[in-house]
Write a protein that holds these residues in place. Sequence first.
Motif, PDB file in Angstrom:
ATOM      1  N   PRO A   1       0.861  -1.185   0.049  1.00 55.11           N
ATOM      2  CA  PRO A   1      -0.128  -0.034  -0.056  1.00 55.11           C
ATOM      3  C   PRO A   1       0.621   1.011  -0.027  1.00 55.11           C
ATOM      4  O   PRO A   1       1.894   1.359   0.706  1.00 55.11           O
ATOM      5  CB  PRO A   1      -0.872  -0.165   1.322  1.00 55.11           C
ATOM      6  CG  PRO A   1       0.002  -0.957   2.211  1.00 55.11           C
ATOM      7  CD  PRO A   1       0.723  -1.938   1.264  1.00 55.11           C
ATOM      8  N   GLY A   2       0.344   2.504  -0.783  1.00 50.34           N
ATOM      9  CA  GLY A   2       1.042   3.539  -0.940  1.00 50.34           C
ATOM     10  C   GLY A   2       1.655   4.205   0.391  1.00 50.34           C
ATOM     11  O   GLY A   2       2.675   4.986   0.306  1.00 50.34           O
ATOM     12  N   PRO A   3       1.051   4.146   1.590  1.00 49.79           N
ATOM     13  CA  PRO A   3       1.508   4.721   2.722  1.00 49.79           C
ATOM     14  C   PRO A   3       2.835   4.319   3.263  1.00 49.79           C
ATOM     15  O   PRO A   3       3.585   5.050   3.729  1.00 49.79           O
ATOM     16  CB  PRO A   3       0.383   4.598   3.847  1.00 49.79           C
ATOM     17  CG  PRO A   3      -0.813   4.414   3.067  1.00 49.79           C
ATOM     18  CD  PRO A   3      -0.406   3.891   1.813  1.00 49.79           C
ATOM     19  N   MET A   4       3.267   3.104   2.668  1.00 50.67           N
ATOM     20  CA  MET A   4       4.528   2.653   3.128  1.00 50.67           C
ATOM     21  C   MET A   4       5.740   3.480   2.394  1.00 50.67           C
ATOM     22  O   MET A   4       6.755   3.638   2.798  1.00 50.67           O
ATOM     23  CB  MET A   4       4.882   1.191   2.585  1.00 50.67           C
ATOM     24  CG  MET A   4       3.964   0.235   3.223  1.00 50.67           C
ATOM     25  SD  MET A   4       3.906  -1.465   2.493  1.00 50.67           S
ATOM     26  CE  MET A   4       5.725  -1.651   2.222  1.00 50.67           C
ATOM     27  N   PHE A   5       5.361   4.249   1.518  1.00 58.56           N
ATOM     28  CA  PHE A   5       6.416   5.038   0.692  1.00 58.56           C
ATOM     29  C   PHE A   5       6.365   6.408   0.988  1.00 58.56           C
ATOM     30  O   PHE A   5       6.990   7.025   0.204  1.00 58.56           O
ATOM     31  CB  PHE A   5       6.157   4.478  -0.799  1.00 58.56           C
ATOM     32  CG  PHE A   5       5.968   3.133  -1.252  1.00 58.56           C
ATOM     33  CD1 PHE A   5       7.150   2.555  -1.782  1.00 58.56           C
ATOM     34  CD2 PHE A   5       4.815   2.770  -1.418  1.00 58.56           C
ATOM     35  CE1 PHE A   5       7.410   1.376  -1.995  1.00 58.56           C
ATOM     36  CE2 PHE A   5       4.877   1.258  -1.391  1.00 58.56           C
ATOM     37  CZ  PHE A   5       5.953   0.530  -1.740  1.00 58.56           C
ATOM     38  N   SER A   6       5.859   6.897   2.046  1.00 64.05           N
ATOM     39  CA  SER A   6       6.066   8.340   2.688  1.00 64.05           C
ATOM     40  C   SER A   6       6.331   8.189   3.960  1.00 64.05           C
ATOM     41  O   SER A   6       5.754   7.655   4.864  1.00 64.05           O
ATOM     42  CB  SER A   6       4.530   8.835   2.392  1.00 64.05           C
ATOM     43  OG  SER A   6       4.361   9.997   3.072  1.00 64.05           O
ATOM     44  N   PRO A   7       6.991   9.348   4.311  1.00 61.26           N
ATOM     45  CA  PRO A   7       7.556   9.356   5.881  1.00 61.26           C
ATOM     46  C   PRO A   7       6.129   9.700   6.734  1.00 61.26           C
ATOM     47  O   PRO A   7       6.337   9.557   7.992  1.00 61.26           O
ATOM     48  CB  PRO A   7       8.507  10.408   5.828  1.00 61.26           C
ATOM     49  CG  PRO A   7       8.131  11.278   4.766  1.00 61.26           C
ATOM     50  CD  PRO A   7       7.886  10.247   3.666  1.00 61.26           C
TER      51      PRO A   7
ATOM     52  N   ARG B   1       1.561  -0.169  -4.929  1.00 59.55           N
ATOM     53  CA  ARG B   1       2.878  -0.699  -5.740  1.00 59.55           C
ATOM     54  C   ARG B   1       2.594  -2.179  -5.959  1.00 59.55           C
ATOM     55  O   ARG B   1       2.194  -2.976  -5.143  1.00 59.55           O
ATOM     56  CB  ARG B   1       4.017  -0.411  -5.145  1.00 59.55           C
ATOM     57  CG  ARG B   1       5.352  -0.523  -5.960  1.00 59.55           C
ATOM     58  CD  ARG B   1       6.629  -0.947  -5.262  1.00 59.55           C
ATOM     59  NE  ARG B   1       6.664  -2.210  -4.465  1.00 59.55           N
ATOM     60  CZ  ARG B   1       7.564  -2.443  -3.814  1.00 59.55           C
ATOM     61  NH1 ARG B   1       8.457  -1.636  -3.379  1.00 59.55           N
ATOM     62  NH2 ARG B   1       7.486  -3.545  -3.008  1.00 59.55           N
ATOM     63  N   LEU B   2       2.989  -2.574  -7.212  1.00 59.38           N
ATOM     64  CA  LEU B   2       2.680  -3.870  -7.828  1.00 59.38           C
ATOM     65  C   LEU B   2       4.088  -4.438  -8.113  1.00 59.38           C
ATOM     66  O   LEU B   2       4.515  -3.992  -8.698  1.00 59.38           O
ATOM     67  CB  LEU B   2       1.693  -4.161  -8.671  1.00 59.38           C
ATOM     68  CG  LEU B   2       0.157  -3.494  -8.625  1.00 59.38           C
ATOM     69  CD1 LEU B   2      -0.670  -3.862  -9.696  1.00 59.38           C
ATOM     70  CD2 LEU B   2      -0.279  -4.458  -7.322  1.00 59.38           C
ATOM     71  N   ASN B   3       4.301  -5.709  -7.532  1.00 59.95           N
ATOM     72  CA  ASN B   3       5.712  -6.315  -8.114  1.00 59.95           C
ATOM     73  C   ASN B   3       5.214  -7.191  -9.092  1.00 59.95           C
ATOM     74  O   ASN B   3       4.405  -8.177  -9.223  1.00 59.95           O
ATOM     75  CB  ASN B   3       6.291  -7.428  -6.903  1.00 59.95           C
ATOM     76  CG  ASN B   3       7.216  -8.418  -7.405  1.00 59.95           C
ATOM     77  OD1 ASN B   3       7.914  -7.998  -8.206  1.00 59.95           O
ATOM     78  ND2 ASN B   3       7.284  -9.470  -6.677  1.00 59.95           N
ATOM     79  N   CYS B   4       5.900  -6.932 -10.609  1.00 59.50           N
ATOM     80  CA  CYS B   4       5.588  -7.684 -11.796  1.00 59.50           C
ATOM     81  C   CYS B   4       6.283  -8.901 -11.955  1.00 59.50           C
ATOM     82  O   CYS B   4       6.186  -9.708 -12.996  1.00 59.50           O
ATOM     83  CB  CYS B   4       5.758  -6.690 -12.792  1.00 59.50           C
ATOM     84  SG  CYS B   4       4.717  -5.129 -12.642  1.00 59.50           S
ATOM     85  N   ALA B   5       7.405  -9.156 -11.176  1.00 60.46           N
ATOM     86  CA  ALA B   5       8.328 -10.127 -11.453  1.00 60.46           C
ATOM     87  C   ALA B   5       7.900 -11.402 -10.939  1.00 60.46           C
ATOM     88  O   ALA B   5       8.596 -12.000 -10.022  1.00 60.46           O
ATOM     89  CB  ALA B   5       9.918  -9.646 -10.734  1.00 60.46           C
ATOM     90  N   GLN B   6       6.694 -11.916 -11.307  1.00 63.82           N
ATOM     91  CA  GLN B   6       6.210 -13.211 -11.043  1.00 63.82           C
ATOM     92  C   GLN B   6       6.049 -13.958 -12.231  1.00 63.82           C
ATOM     93  O   GLN B   6       5.579 -13.347 -13.327  1.00 63.82           O
ATOM     94  CB  GLN B   6       4.976 -13.068 -10.142  1.00 63.82           C
ATOM     95  CG  GLN B   6       5.103 -12.446  -8.892  1.00 63.82           C
ATOM     96  CD  GLN B   6       6.022 -13.373  -7.871  1.00 63.82           C
ATOM     97  OE1 GLN B   6       5.832 -14.624  -7.838  1.00 63.82           O
ATOM     98  NE2 GLN B   6       6.969 -12.896  -7.230  1.00 63.82           N
ATOM     99  N   PRO B   7       5.733 -15.133 -12.199  1.00 67.55           N
ATOM    100  CA  PRO B   7       5.452 -16.059 -13.576  1.00 67.55           C
ATOM    101  C   PRO B   7       4.105 -15.823 -13.959  1.00 67.55           C
ATOM    102  O   PRO B   7       3.120 -15.557 -13.189  1.00 67.55           O
ATOM    103  CB  PRO B   7       5.627 -17.514 -13.163  1.00 67.55           C
ATOM    104  CG  PRO B   7       6.307 -17.504 -12.005  1.00 67.55           C
ATOM    105  CD  PRO B   7       6.168 -16.227 -11.210  1.00 67.55           C
TER     106      PRO B   7
END
Length: 473
Positions: free
Chosen positions: A431-437, A446-452
């Motif tokens: 979730p987005g709040p992880m990326f803000s102080p 944010r989505l991780n695309c490095a999956q089969p």
Amino acid sequence: MAGYRYEEVARAIADQVEDGVYGPGDRLPGVRKLARQFGVSVSTVVAAQHLLEDQGVIEARPRSGYYVRLQPRRPAEPPETTHPEGQPTRVTGQALVLRVVQAANEPHMVQLGAAVPHADFLPTQGLQRAFSSVPRRYPGRATDYPFPPGPPELRQQIARRMADAGCRISPEEIVVTNGAQEALVLSLRAVAEPGDVVVIESPTFYGLLQAIEGQGMQALEIPTDPDEGISPDALALALEQWPVAAAMLMPNFGNPLGHCASEGRKREVVALLEERGVPLIEDDVYGDLAFEAPRPWAAKAYEARGGVLYCGSFSKTLSPGLRVGWAAPGRFRDRVEYLKYAASAATPAYPGFAVAEFLGRGGYDRYLRRVRGDYARAVARVSRTVAEHFPQGTRQTRPGGGFVLWVELPESVDALALYQSALAEGISLAPGPMFSPTQKFRNFVRLNCAQPWNAAFEQALRRVGELARERAG
């Protein structure tokens, strides 16, 4: 009539690209095969290929044929440039990060959260051969303490790799670390003290936030463009207003935006920081994963006074479990080397020697040539699925490298609530709040695309879209 036919063929091929029949980096069939498929002459196919090349859909490669370009043909609407409050703040809310990354170790979980590449994207067999050769190549040394600055063979290979990023440095300028995170923390400790103000992009990688929080410092968010990165004008204003001790930036395919600053912008930012005497801690872990050659230069390539502390790692390319990272700290090298020894004494011997062996044999370059296209296709598939199944009005970034996608949902969608709902169904999100102080970006994920790419992964993406649509109303 001939003009109509080649345009028709071009549209049909473009539709196949859009539908995923041919993904980014895929080679198109030869002209004779395409001529048979469409029932046209070879000259008509050639004309269609030239039109698609002019439109940027495909590209010619000498003595190889035509390939689908690695950039999407119809880019999604990106989020707007961020506009943070513009004052230093303590970092809060980072406890959530541990819960998100722990989900990466759950085998039943669909991994859209932590930015960890699946084993299918990694050169596992080549690394296994490199590991098996360590006792023979480095007899006796594989059981020793590799005290700072680290094994010379590994530092030599890293110095050669950094030349591709425009950095002409010697092996003596490199300090080997336990992954990039240790390099970032050591670099921060070398240039700043508790209570100091540290400039960051907005949004930024939560690892940088944790480093700042762990040292008792304050973060100052700077407006950041989703394509070009940090705003030089806003940075200059911040430097005038606040006693900034350091900047921590990701100019190349930053996490989570995936932005890549132009060479001109990197030069401008480095010059601005040098003029004010502010060190730059550069996180370049995704720099080698550009979808298209050439690899972008690091910001460190433009320094003149040794004030850029470059931090790199093989965690995003070779294997997260290796924990082989490094710092090239410029004029702060001696300080970083001492802090490394004081913090953890040494780095594991076997992984470092294995990486040196893998790089020395040329395996890394061969691997990068393959995996760049793999990641481009992975990001394109996720992007296409988001566009099809997420709520109307959803925006997403257009990364040119790496393997993460930053998605802006309608304002009515609470990313933390979405995260909890998806987690209950075996799907991990970031979730987005992880990326803000201060836990901004409450309607971002944010989505991780490095999956089969398989039915389960695609269904999980669609389900997240359904959950988001339910909350969008």
